[in-house]
Scaffold this motif. Structure first.
Motif, PDB file in Angstrom:
ATOM      1  N   GLU A  32       0.825  -1.215   0.000  1.00 27.69           N
ATOM      2  CA  GLU A  32       0.000   0.000   0.000  1.00 27.69           C
ATOM      3  C   GLU A  32       0.857   1.262   0.000  1.00 27.69           C
ATOM      4  OE1 GLU A  32      -1.926   1.071   4.035  1.00 27.69           O
ATOM      5  OE2 GLU A  32      -1.689  -1.103   4.076  1.00 27.69           O
ATOM      6  N   ILE A  33       2.051   1.203   0.567  1.00 23.56           N
ATOM      7  CA  ILE A  33       2.953   2.361   0.548  1.00 23.56           C
ATOM      8  C   ILE A  33       3.413   2.625  -0.884  1.00 23.56           C
ATOM      9  CG2 ILE A  33       5.215   3.212   1.305  1.00 23.56           C
ATOM     10  CD1 ILE A  33       4.314   2.621   3.978  1.00 23.56           C
ATOM     11  N   LEU A  34       3.871   1.569  -1.550  1.00 27.87           N
ATOM     12  CA  LEU A  34       4.306   1.727  -2.942  1.00 27.87           C
ATOM     13  C   LEU A  34       3.160   2.198  -3.822  1.00 27.87           C
ATOM     14  CD1 LEU A  34       6.632  -1.339  -3.580  1.00 27.87           C
ATOM     15  CD2 LEU A  34       7.254   1.068  -3.463  1.00 27.87           C
ATOM     16  N   ALA A  35       1.981   1.625  -3.617  1.00 26.75           N
ATOM     17  CA  ALA A  35       0.819   2.022  -4.430  1.00 26.75           C
ATOM     18  C   ALA A  35       0.524   3.505  -4.237  1.00 26.75           C
ATOM     19  CB  ALA A  35      -0.390   1.173  -4.054  1.00 26.75           C
ATOM     20  N   TRP A  36       0.609   3.987  -3.000  1.00 21.93           N
ATOM     21  CA  TRP A  36       0.317   5.401  -2.724  1.00 21.93           C
ATOM     22  C   TRP A  36       1.312   6.304  -3.444  1.00 21.93           C
ATOM     23  CZ3 TRP A  36       2.510   9.765  -0.663  1.00 21.93           C
ATOM     24  CH2 TRP A  36       1.636  10.811  -0.371  1.00 21.93           C
ATOM     25  N   PHE A  37       2.601   6.002  -3.330  1.00 27.54           N
ATOM     26  CA  PHE A  37       3.618   6.840  -3.972  1.00 27.54           C
ATOM     27  C   PHE A  37       3.501   6.776  -5.492  1.00 27.54           C
ATOM     28  CE2 PHE A  37       5.644   6.891   0.209  1.00 27.54           C
ATOM     29  CZ  PHE A  37       6.090   8.205   0.250  1.00 27.54           C
TER      30      PHE A  37
END
Length: 85
Positions: A32-37
């Motif tokens: 979810e962190i990678l998806a957000w960035f």
């Protein structure tokens, strides 16, 4: 496509050399962190999500190094600036 390739002149390592002041690492981040960035970069019309992550980490470091008095002054200036709008 060739049936056989000659890699006798091949070299191991990154295709692009790492620029000075940068270090290539492997890091595990939540999906979810990678998806957000990645979504932030997409919404901005392009760019590099890794640069965005680097900027976020650098901002956190700079903010955590800021003395309390400087933090209070910055926040007050921001809030007073918002009140004038």
């Amino acid at each position: 496509m060739e049936t056989e390739y000659n890699f006798s002149q091949g070299k191991r390592g990154a295709i692009e050399p790492t620029p000075p002041g940068k270090t290539r690492i492997t890091i595990r981040l939540d999906d979810e962190i990678l998806a957000w960035f990645r979504e932030q970069v997409h919404q901005a019309g392009g760019g590099n999500y890794q640069t965005l992550i680097n900027d976020a980490l650098l901002g956190y470091i700079q903010q955590s190094r800021e003395p309390l008095e400087a933090t209070l002054r910055r926040v007050l200036r921001e809030e007073l600036g918002q009140m004038g709008k």
